[in-house]
Design a protein around this motif. Structure first.
Motif, PDB file in Angstrom:
ATOM      1  N   LYS A  38      70.234 108.701  67.095  1.00  0.00           N
ATOM      2  CA  LYS A  38      71.407 108.892  67.943  1.00  0.00           C
ATOM      3  C   LYS A  38      72.557 108.001  67.473  1.00  0.00           C
ATOM      4  CE  LYS A  38      72.543 109.305  72.816  1.00  0.00           C
ATOM      5  NZ  LYS A  38      72.064 109.168  74.182  1.00  0.00           N
ATOM      6  N   LYS A  39      72.240 106.740  67.140  1.00  0.00           N
ATOM      7  CA  LYS A  39      73.247 105.818  66.619  1.00  0.00           C
ATOM      8  C   LYS A  39      73.817 106.340  65.303  1.00  0.00           C
ATOM      9  CE  LYS A  39      71.564 101.384  68.387  1.00  0.00           C
ATOM     10  NZ  LYS A  39      71.028 100.072  67.974  1.00  0.00           N
ATOM     11  N   TYR A  40      72.922 106.845  64.435  1.00  0.00           N
ATOM     12  CA  TYR A  40      73.352 107.359  63.132  1.00  0.00           C
ATOM     13  C   TYR A  40      74.293 108.541  63.303  1.00  0.00           C
ATOM     14  CZ  TYR A  40      73.268 109.670  58.631  1.00  0.00           C
ATOM     15  OH  TYR A  40      73.641 110.274  57.471  1.00  0.00           O
ATOM     16  N   LYS A  41      73.927 109.483  64.159  1.00  0.00           N
ATOM     17  CA  LYS A  41      74.749 110.670  64.373  1.00  0.00           C
ATOM     18  C   LYS A  41      76.126 110.299  64.907  1.00  0.00           C
ATOM     19  CE  LYS A  41      70.960 113.882  65.197  1.00  0.00           C
ATOM     20  NZ  LYS A  41      70.293 114.746  66.182  1.00  0.00           N
ATOM     21  N   LYS A  42      76.152 109.352  65.831  1.00  0.00           N
ATOM     22  CA  LYS A  42      77.424 108.926  66.422  1.00  0.00           C
ATOM     23  C   LYS A  42      78.313 108.268  65.365  1.00  0.00           C
ATOM     24  CE  LYS A  42      78.796 107.093  70.835  1.00  0.00           C
ATOM     25  NZ  LYS A  42      78.340 106.384  72.021  1.00  0.00           N
ATOM     26  N   LYS A  43      77.721 107.408  64.555  1.00  0.00           N
ATOM     27  CA  LYS A  43      78.468 106.721  63.517  1.00  0.00           C
ATOM     28  C   LYS A  43      78.963 107.713  62.465  1.00  0.00           C
ATOM     29  CE  LYS A  43      78.069 102.158  61.532  1.00  0.00           C
ATOM     30  NZ  LYS A  43      77.170 101.068  61.164  1.00  0.00           N
ATOM     31  N   PHE A  44      78.121 108.681  62.113  1.00  0.00           N
ATOM     32  CA  PHE A  44      78.482 109.690  61.123  1.00  0.00           C
ATOM     33  C   PHE A  44      79.645 110.536  61.619  1.00  0.00           C
ATOM     34  CE2 PHE A  44      77.973 113.899  59.153  1.00  0.00           C
ATOM     35  CZ  PHE A  44      78.013 113.531  57.828  1.00  0.00           C
ATOM     36  N   GLU A  45      79.616 110.886  62.896  1.00  0.00           N
ATOM     37  CA  GLU A  45      80.689 111.716  63.464  1.00  0.00           C
ATOM     38  C   GLU A  45      82.012 110.960  63.461  1.00  0.00           C
ATOM     39  OE1 GLU A  45      81.604 113.819  67.678  1.00  0.00           O
ATOM     40  OE2 GLU A  45      79.587 114.068  66.861  1.00  0.00           O
ATOM     41  N   ARG A  46      81.963 109.669  63.708  1.00  0.00           N
ATOM     42  CA  ARG A  46      83.182 108.855  63.726  1.00  0.00           C
ATOM     43  C   ARG A  46      83.844 108.770  62.356  1.00  0.00           C
ATOM     44  NH1 ARG A  46      81.030 103.817  67.230  1.00  0.00           N
ATOM     45  NH2 ARG A  46      80.941 104.857  69.240  1.00  0.00           N
ATOM     46  N   THR A  47      83.055 108.894  61.282  1.00  0.00           N
ATOM     47  CA  THR A  47      83.633 108.810  59.945  1.00  0.00           C
ATOM     48  C   THR A  47      84.515 110.019  59.645  1.00  0.00           C
ATOM     49  OG1 THR A  47      81.729 109.868  58.918  1.00  0.00           O
ATOM     50  CG2 THR A  47      81.723 107.459  59.019  1.00  0.00           C
ATOM     51  N   SER A  85      63.023 102.819  69.293  1.00  0.00           N
ATOM     52  CA  SER A  85      62.523 104.147  68.951  1.00  0.00           C
ATOM     53  C   SER A  85      63.381 104.801  67.869  1.00  0.00           C
ATOM     54  CB  SER A  85      62.495 105.037  70.189  1.00  0.00           C
ATOM     55  OG  SER A  85      63.808 105.321  70.608  1.00  0.00           O
ATOM     56  N   ILE A  86      62.767 105.713  67.154  1.00  0.00           N
ATOM     57  CA  ILE A  86      63.460 106.434  66.091  1.00  0.00           C
ATOM     58  C   ILE A  86      64.536 107.338  66.685  1.00  0.00           C
ATOM     59  CG2 ILE A  86      63.167 108.188  64.310  1.00  0.00           C
ATOM     60  CD1 ILE A  86      60.520 106.918  63.638  1.00  0.00           C
ATOM     61  N   GLU A  87      64.276 107.898  67.848  1.00  0.00           N
ATOM     62  CA  GLU A  87      65.260 108.770  68.487  1.00  0.00           C
ATOM     63  C   GLU A  87      66.560 108.023  68.748  1.00  0.00           C
ATOM     64  OE1 GLU A  87      62.063 108.603  69.789  1.00  0.00           O
ATOM     65  OE2 GLU A  87      61.399 110.499  68.914  1.00  0.00           O
ATOM     66  N   ARG A  88      66.441 106.790  69.206  1.00  0.00           N
ATOM     67  CA  ARG A  88      67.627 105.979  69.490  1.00  0.00           C
ATOM     68  C   ARG A  88      68.381 105.654  68.197  1.00  0.00           C
ATOM     69  NH1 ARG A  88      68.496 101.253  73.773  1.00  0.00           N
ATOM     70  NH2 ARG A  88      69.076 103.059  74.985  1.00  0.00           N
ATOM     71  N   ALA A  89      67.639 105.357  67.129  1.00  0.00           N
ATOM     72  CA  ALA A  89      68.264 105.065  65.843  1.00  0.00           C
ATOM     73  C   ALA A  89      68.986 106.300  65.307  1.00  0.00           C
ATOM     74  CB  ALA A  89      67.216 104.584  64.849  1.00  0.00           C
ATOM     75  N   MET A  92      78.007 104.854  52.397  1.00  0.00           N
ATOM     76  CA  MET A  92      76.665 104.882  52.913  1.00  0.00           C
ATOM     77  C   MET A  92      76.650 104.179  54.272  1.00  0.00           C
ATOM     78  SD  MET A  92      73.309 103.327  51.157  1.00  0.00           S
ATOM     79  CE  MET A  92      71.827 104.229  51.410  1.00  0.00           C
ATOM     80  N   LEU A  93      76.052 104.813  55.226  1.00  0.00           N
ATOM     81  CA  LEU A  93      75.968 104.246  56.571  1.00  0.00           C
ATOM     82  C   LEU A  93      74.720 103.387  56.713  1.00  0.00           C
ATOM     83  CD1 LEU A  93      76.905 107.369  58.698  1.00  0.00           C
ATOM     84  CD2 LEU A  93      78.341 105.441  58.122  1.00  0.00           C
ATOM     85  N   VAL A  94      74.906 102.240  57.297  1.00  0.00           N
ATOM     86  CA  VAL A  94      73.783 101.344  57.543  1.00  0.00           C
ATOM     87  C   VAL A  94      73.634 101.180  59.043  1.00  0.00           C
ATOM     88  CG1 VAL A  94      72.880  99.029  57.193  1.00  0.00           C
ATOM     89  CG2 VAL A  94      74.190 100.131  55.380  1.00  0.00           C
ATOM     90  N   ILE A  95      72.441 101.506  59.538  1.00  0.00           N
ATOM     91  CA  ILE A  95      72.158 101.405  60.957  1.00  0.00           C
ATOM     92  C   ILE A  95      71.085 100.338  61.155  1.00  0.00           C
ATOM     93  CG2 ILE A  95      71.447 102.661  63.023  1.00  0.00           C
ATOM     94  CD1 ILE A  95      73.959 103.805  61.708  1.00  0.00           C
ATOM     95  N   PRO A  96      71.451  99.216  61.751  1.00  0.00           N
ATOM     96  CA  PRO A  96      70.422  98.198  62.002  1.00  0.00           C
ATOM     97  C   PRO A  96      69.490  98.653  63.133  1.00  0.00           C
ATOM     98  CG  PRO A  96      72.523  97.493  62.901  1.00  0.00           C
ATOM     99  CD  PRO A  96      72.760  98.785  62.173  1.00  0.00           C
ATOM    100  N   VAL A  97      68.197  98.631  62.864  1.00  0.00           N
ATOM    101  CA  VAL A  97      67.200  99.054  63.846  1.00  0.00           C
ATOM    102  C   VAL A  97      66.410  97.824  64.279  1.00  0.00           C
ATOM    103  CG1 VAL A  97      65.228 100.553  64.288  1.00  0.00           C
ATOM    104  CG2 VAL A  97      67.044 101.305  62.753  1.00  0.00           C
ATOM    105  N   LYS A  98      66.415  97.579  65.560  1.00  0.00           N
ATOM    106  CA  LYS A  98      65.688  96.426  66.089  1.00  0.00           C
ATOM    107  C   LYS A  98      64.196  96.730  66.136  1.00  0.00           C
ATOM    108  CE  LYS A  98      69.601  95.139  68.934  1.00  0.00           C
ATOM    109  NZ  LYS A  98      70.143  95.094  70.272  1.00  0.00           N
ATOM    110  N   GLU A  99      63.417  95.714  66.113  1.00  0.00           N
ATOM    111  CA  GLU A  99      61.975  95.892  66.149  1.00  0.00           C
ATOM    112  C   GLU A  99      61.572  96.473  67.501  1.00  0.00           C
ATOM    113  OE1 GLU A  99      58.033  93.143  65.636  1.00  0.00           O
ATOM    114  OE2 GLU A  99      59.839  92.650  64.491  1.00  0.00           O
ATOM    115  N   GLY A 100      60.769  97.497  67.476  1.00  0.00           N
ATOM    116  CA  GLY A 100      60.311  98.142  68.700  1.00  0.00           C
ATOM    117  C   GLY A 100      61.260  99.221  69.202  1.00  0.00           C
TER     118      GLY A 100
END
Length: 63
Positions: free
Chosen positions: A17-26, A11-15, A1-9
């Motif tokens: 993008k981080k998720y997709k990048k991390k998923f591709e690396r797996t 955007s969802i688009e940025r989160a 399971m991938l965990v993406i830490p999202v900072k307060e404020g």
């Protein structure tokens, strides 16, 4: 399971993008595609050899 830490404020688009990048690396999708078809080990070696020859020819043409 991938965990993406999202900072307060942030955007969802940025989160996403981080998720997709991390998923591709797996490499999960690449592995799924590889498992859909079986290729004999001898054919895999042959394909690798042909790719290496092709790359070598490109480098020689460059020089």
């Amino acid at each position: 399971m991938l965990v993406i830490p999202v900072k307060e404020g942030e955007s969802i688009e940025r989160a996403l993008k981080k998720y997709k990048k991390k998923f591709e690396r797996t490499g999960v999708m690449r592995e799924l595609r590889d498992r859909q078809k079986y290729t004999k080990p001898s054919m895999e070696r042959r394909e690798q050899k042909l790719k290496a020859i092709y790359k070598q020819q490109l480098r020689q043409e460059e020089e």
